[in-house]
Scaffold this motif. Structure first.
Motif, short mmCIF file in Angstrom:
data_model
loop_
_atom_site.label_atom_id
_atom_site.label_comp_id
_atom_site.label_asym_id
_atom_site.label_seq_id
_atom_site.Cartn_x
_atom_site.Cartn_y
_atom_site.Cartn_z
N THR A 147 31.85 42.85 18.88
CA THR A 147 33.40 42.50 18.62
C THR A 147 34.00 41.89 19.46
O THR A 147 33.40 41.48 20.58
N ALA A 148 34.95 41.52 19.93
CA ALA A 148 35.91 41.06 21.00
C ALA A 148 35.63 41.58 22.28
O ALA A 148 35.90 41.20 23.44
N LYS A 149 36.25 43.17 22.09
CA LYS A 149 36.55 43.88 22.91
C LYS A 149 34.37 44.40 23.52
O LYS A 149 34.55 44.14 24.91
N GLY A 150 33.55 44.04 22.58
CA GLY A 150 32.47 44.12 22.66
C GLY A 150 32.22 43.05 24.10
O GLY A 150 31.61 42.89 25.08
N ARG A 151 32.90 41.84 23.20
CA ARG A 151 32.64 40.56 24.42
C ARG A 151 33.33 41.10 26.19
O ARG A 151 31.93 40.66 26.46
N ASN A 152 34.22 41.19 25.70
CA ASN A 152 34.61 41.14 27.28
C ASN A 152 34.40 41.87 27.88
O ASN A 152 33.99 41.45 29.04
N ALA A 153 34.11 43.61 27.15
CA ALA A 153 32.91 44.99 28.46
C ALA A 153 31.84 43.71 28.82
O ALA A 153 31.72 43.56 30.10
N ALA A 154 31.60 43.44 28.42
CA ALA A 154 29.57 42.75 28.77
C ALA A 154 29.90 41.18 29.42
O ALA A 154 29.22 41.31 30.60
N LEU A 155 30.88 40.63 29.67
CA LEU A 155 30.97 39.64 30.60
C LEU A 155 31.88 40.20 31.44
O LEU A 155 31.51 39.20 32.82
N ILE A 156 32.32 41.35 31.78
CA ILE A 156 32.97 41.57 32.65
C ILE A 156 31.68 42.63 33.97
O ILE A 156 31.38 42.44 35.37
N PHE A 157 30.85 43.09 32.45
CA PHE A 157 30.09 43.77 32.98
C PHE A 157 28.86 43.23 34.07
O PHE A 157 28.23 42.89 35.29
N LEU A 158 28.54 41.93 33.06
CA LEU A 158 27.59 40.78 34.05
C LEU A 158 28.22 39.65 35.23
O LEU A 158 27.90 39.33 36.10
N GLY A 159 29.89 39.84 34.75
CA GLY A 159 30.41 38.47 35.86
C GLY A 159 30.39 40.23 37.39
O GLY A 159 30.00 39.24 38.78
N GLY A 160 30.22 41.59 37.22
CA GLY A 160 30.11 42.74 38.82
C GLY A 160 28.34 41.98 38.87
O GLY A 160 28.25 42.11 40.18
N VAL A 161 27.71 41.83 38.39
CA VAL A 161 26.26 41.86 38.42
C VAL A 161 26.13 40.22 39.23
O VAL A 161 25.66 40.13 40.53
N LEU A 162 26.96 38.96 38.83
CA LEU A 162 27.55 38.27 39.58
C LEU A 162 27.48 38.24 40.82
O LEU A 162 27.63 37.79 41.88
N VAL A 163 28.62 38.94 40.85
CA VAL A 163 29.79 39.59 42.11
C VAL A 163 28.78 39.61 42.64
O VAL A 163 28.38 39.04 45.06
N ILE A 164 27.96 40.90 42.98
CA ILE A 164 26.38 41.70 43.62
C ILE A 164 25.89 40.89 43.96
O ILE A 164 25.20 40.21 45.36
N VAL A 165 25.25 39.13 42.95
CA VAL A 165 23.87 38.75 44.15
C VAL A 165 24.88 37.82 44.83
O VAL A 165 24.36 37.15 45.62
N ILE A 166 26.14 37.37 44.60
CA ILE A 166 26.67 36.33 45.36
C ILE A 166 26.91 37.49 46.82
O ILE A 166 26.60 36.57 47.82
N PHE A 167 27.44 38.71 46.86
CA PHE A 167 27.23 39.15 48.06
C PHE A 167 26.31 39.59 48.87
O PHE A 167 26.08 39.01 49.51
N GLY A 168 24.87 38.97 48.09
CA GLY A 168 23.65 39.01 48.68
C GLY A 168 23.10 37.84 48.93
O GLY A 168 22.73 37.62 50.58
N ALA A 221 26.28 47.10 54.57
CA ALA A 221 25.71 46.60 53.71
C ALA A 221 25.99 47.11 52.81
O ALA A 221 26.34 47.36 51.79
N MET A 222 24.15 46.46 51.72
CA MET A 222 24.11 45.90 49.90
C MET A 222 25.05 47.25 49.32
O MET A 222 25.34 47.39 48.52
N THR A 223 24.05 48.57 49.56
CA THR A 223 24.29 50.24 49.09
C THR A 223 25.72 50.42 48.70
O THR A 223 25.90 50.54 47.66
N PRO A 224 27.12 49.99 49.74
CA PRO A 224 28.29 50.35 49.36
C PRO A 224 28.69 49.07 48.77
O PRO A 224 29.67 49.19 47.58
N ILE A 225 28.26 47.94 48.82
CA ILE A 225 29.01 46.92 47.81
C ILE A 225 27.97 47.16 46.78
O ILE A 225 29.68 46.94 45.17
N ILE A 226 27.68 47.57 46.34
CA ILE A 226 26.91 48.00 44.52
C ILE A 226 27.97 48.66 43.88
O ILE A 226 27.85 48.64 42.45
#
Length: 453
Positions: free
Chosen positions: A232-253, A276-281
């Motif tokens: 669904t479109a909601k599922g797509r948006n949720a997945a993109l937000i989550f994957l965006g969060g993963v990308l943000v963590i990598v960028i901070f790293g 430190a990365m622990t609280p950032i994650i």
């Protein structure tokens, strides 16, 4: 007397792991906590530190990923993965494991594989490829994926161990070793696995089933089986937000300058250091969960019923008990372990990888193996790059025995019967792929670790 005490306490630790393995699930955590009680009240050892930081990372990630699942995000990711696999059906023994690996690493869980299994089975059979080949390697590939995921429970345990001031080895330092090692391992393993078992035309069991009318001979025309999901479109948006969060963590790293500054020591003197990365994650995952709540609007009451939530809570409990136990034991005997194990590892570094592999086999938990064995490797002085590379490859060990849910599901989805669970623990379809992928990934990981570590 000290040697006797060490041996007796080691038996307590091993006994707790064995009993926890027999109980499985939360039993691992319960037996770990009981082991702590024995060490503290019977042997009078100082109580160790519970893995609070690792638990908080696990809880924040599980919450965010459960929000994504409730919104349909995992269903959407499965649909994308199925399309990628179907584009190269002839190379499915390579493509399916790589796609399974990438999506498991991105989602931080191997549960994403389940709805992909019928797609992999159908595509392989209709292209005259023995289904056990891509199915078995896809299952095993999701194991090493969790050593490459910024949001897996195993990575949470690893980061909290190596991100300490004494080591300063952060998330990005780990991933830059584990990720390419896993990819190399999967590619090389696919060449071996693609030759395992007889071809469909030469397999008497499959041909007998076709002759008996249980299923038709391979045909490339006709509809393919699809995963039982409804993106669904909601599922797509949720997945993109989550994957965006993963990308943000990598960028901070990657870029420490982007992190907020906090009080700390700079060259031994008080100053300002990057967070430190622990609280950032943890922070990023809470923000991700909130954004999913606002944008996709999943039913919050359903979060505790999600499979990701349930699996995550079980992992957290197991991690809590066993990590507390090993910290108590290691704290009491750190010098002895550093002197003895350090000598062994110095001469034979593969002993560390074997330790991770065996604990994965016994507990079927990468996070438990991390908290149990990695502190020993750190105390022994293994170079962090080499340690990370061997750590990743050894994760395949959870599939050495045919006891994992994804193995059982893969065998059940394979209607040709080519994917077997066996009867002797070593005669199942996942045994050789597990050893091959672990071996190639450990070797590649050791190389990348020495190069970049």
């Amino acid at each position: 007397m000290e040697a006797v005490t060490f041996i007796l306490e080691l038996l307590v630790v091993l006994g707790a792991i064995i009993m926890g393995t027999r109980s499985s699930g939360v039993g691992l955590g319960l037996w770990g906590g009981t082991g702590v009680a024995i060490l503290v009240f019977v042997f009078r050892e100082p109580v160790g530190s519970p893995p609070v930081d690792a638990l908080l990372i696990v809880l924040s990630v599980v919450l965010a990923s459960s929000m994504m699942q409730a919104a349909g995000g995992i269903d959407w990711m499965v649909g994308v993965a199925a399309k990628l696999i179907s584009r190269s059906p002839k190379q499915i023994t390579l493509v399916a494991p790589l796609v399974s690996f990438l999506f498991s690493a991105g989602a931080g869980t191997s549960n994403i594989l389940y709805p992909l299994l019928p797609v992999i089975q159908d595509l392989s059979y209709k292209n005259n490829i023995r289904p056990s080949r891509p199915l078995s390697l896809s299952v095993v590939a999701t194991g090493v994926a969790l050593a490459c995921s910024p949001v897996s429970a195993a990575m949470a345990a690893m980061v909290t161990l190596t991100d300490a001031p004494a080591y300063g080895y952060e998330l990005i330092d780990i991933v830059k070793v584990t990720f390419p090692a896993a990819v190399v391992g999967i590619v090389l393993a696919s060449f071996v696995v693609s030759r395992l078992g007889k071809d469909i035309a030469d397999d008497p069991e499959i041909q007998a089933r076709i002759a008996a009318g249980k299923f038709e001979a391979p045909k490339q025309d006709g509809p393919l089986s699809h995963a039982d999901v409804a993106p669904t479109a909601k599922g797509r948006n949720a997945a993109l937000i989550f994957l965006g969060g993963v990308l943000v963590i990598v960028i901070f790293g990657l870029f420490k300058d982007l992190r907020p500054l906090v009080p700390g020591l700079v060259d031994g003197a008080p100053g300002q250091v990057p967070l430190a990365m622990t609280p950032i994650i943890e922070i990023v995952m809470f923000v991700v969960g909130t954004l999913i709540l606002l944008v996709a609007r999943p039913k919050v009451a359903e979060i505790p019923t999600m499979t990701v939530f349930k699996a995550g809570m079980v992992s957290a409990i197991a991690l809590f008990g066993l990590a507390w136990l090993t910290d108590t034991f290691l704290g009491a005997h750190q010098q002895v372990i550093a002197d003895t194990v350090g000598g062994w590892v110095g001469n034979w570094p593969w002993i560390f990888a074997l330790g991770i592999f065996l604990v994965c086999v016994l507990t079927t938990s990468q996070s438990t193996a991390t908290r149990t064995v990695v502190p020993i490797g750190l105390a022994a002085g293994i170079p962090l790059g080499l340690l990370s590379g061997m750590w990743a490859g050894a994760f395949a060990g959870i599939y050495l025995l045919p006891t994992n849910g994804s193995q059982i599901a893969a065998a059940n989805f394979d209607y040709t019967g080519s994917t077997k669970l066996g009867t002797k623990l070593v005669d199942h379809s996942f045994f050789v792929p597990t050893l091959v992928l672990a071996g190639f990934t450990i070797i590649a990981g050791a190389g990348f670790g020495l190069l970049w570590g």
